[in-house]
Design a protein around this motif. Structure first.
Motif, PDB file in Angstrom:
ATOM      1  N   VAL A  18       0.887  -1.118  -0.028  1.00  0.00           N
ATOM      2  CA  VAL A  18       0.181   0.100  -0.014  1.00  0.00           C
ATOM      3  C   VAL A  18       0.918   1.164   0.102  1.00  0.00           C
ATOM      4  N   ASP A  19       0.520   2.286  -0.830  1.00  0.00           N
ATOM      5  CA  ASP A  19       1.499   3.483  -1.002  1.00  0.00           C
ATOM      6  C   ASP A  19       0.452   4.501  -1.509  1.00  0.00           C
ATOM      7  N   PRO A  20       0.786   5.657  -1.227  1.00  0.00           N
ATOM      8  CA  PRO A  20      -0.037   7.019  -1.342  1.00  0.00           C
ATOM      9  C   PRO A  20       0.316   7.296  -2.821  1.00  0.00           C
ATOM     10  N   ALA A  21       1.177   7.079  -3.470  1.00  0.00           N
ATOM     11  CA  ALA A  21       1.615   7.421  -4.760  1.00  0.00           C
ATOM     12  C   ALA A  21       1.217   6.433  -5.941  1.00  0.00           C
ATOM     13  N   VAL A  45      -3.359   1.927  -4.263  1.00  0.00           N
ATOM     14  CA  VAL A  45      -2.884   3.264  -3.979  1.00  0.00           C
ATOM     15  C   VAL A  45      -3.907   3.531  -2.422  1.00  0.00           C
ATOM     16  N   VAL A  46      -3.188   3.794  -1.543  1.00  0.00           N
ATOM     17  CA  VAL A  46      -3.943   3.975  -0.153  1.00  0.00           C
ATOM     18  C   VAL A  46      -3.644   4.996   0.505  1.00  0.00           C
ATOM     19  N   SER A  47      -4.296   6.167   0.992  1.00  0.00           N
ATOM     20  CA  SER A  47      -3.917   7.124   1.755  1.00  0.00           C
ATOM     21  C   SER A  47      -4.048   6.839   3.372  1.00  0.00           C
ATOM     22  N   LEU A  48      -2.784   6.246   3.822  1.00  0.00           N
ATOM     23  CA  LEU A  48      -3.076   5.801   5.238  1.00  0.00           C
ATOM     24  C   LEU A  48      -3.535   6.457   6.273  1.00  0.00           C
ATOM     25  N   ASP A  49      -3.439   7.810   6.160  1.00  0.00           N
ATOM     26  CA  ASP A  49      -4.160   8.665   7.116  1.00  0.00           C
ATOM     27  C   ASP A  49      -5.851   8.704   7.147  1.00  0.00           C
ATOM     28  N   THR A  50      -6.423   8.163   6.038  1.00  0.00           N
ATOM     29  CA  THR A  50      -7.734   8.185   5.849  1.00  0.00           C
ATOM     30  C   THR A  50      -8.409   6.556   5.740  1.00  0.00           C
ATOM     31  N   VAL A  66       7.213   6.984   4.827  1.00  0.00           N
ATOM     32  CA  VAL A  66       5.912   7.264   4.639  1.00  0.00           C
ATOM     33  C   VAL A  66       5.232   7.658   6.161  1.00  0.00           C
TER      34      VAL A  66
END
Length: 89
Positions: A18-21, A45-50, A66
């Protein structure tokens, strides 16, 4: 973290990256396919803060860069989520 994930996949371990980019996820997916690891390598693609995927990994490998970019309370919440979802044993 893609190199570590690809290494683990080469050892016959199922990997979820999982990576936000988007570019990093696409590059990792293409490399996994080129190295015949695609059956054991999934990338999102994952925004871990959400959001964190509903998975139960046997092993979690986290990129300190990250995590370091996140607010401390968010980082702590992500670590607790990962610990809670990682299979014990």
């Amino acid at each position: 973290m893609a190199p570590a994930g690809l290494f683990l996949a080469a050892l016959e371990i199922r990997v979820l990256l999982v990576d936000p980019a988007l570019a990093a996820v696409e590059a990792a997916g293409h490399r996994a396919a080129a190295e015949a690891l695609a059956s054991r390598f999934q990338a999102l693609v994952v925004s871990l803060d959400t959001w964190f995927p509903d998975v139960s990994p046997a092993l979690a490998v986290l990129d300190p860069l990250v995590l370091g970019a996140l607010e401390p309370t968010v980082r702590h919440a992500i670590l607790e989520t990962v610990k809670g979802q990682t299979v014990r044993g």
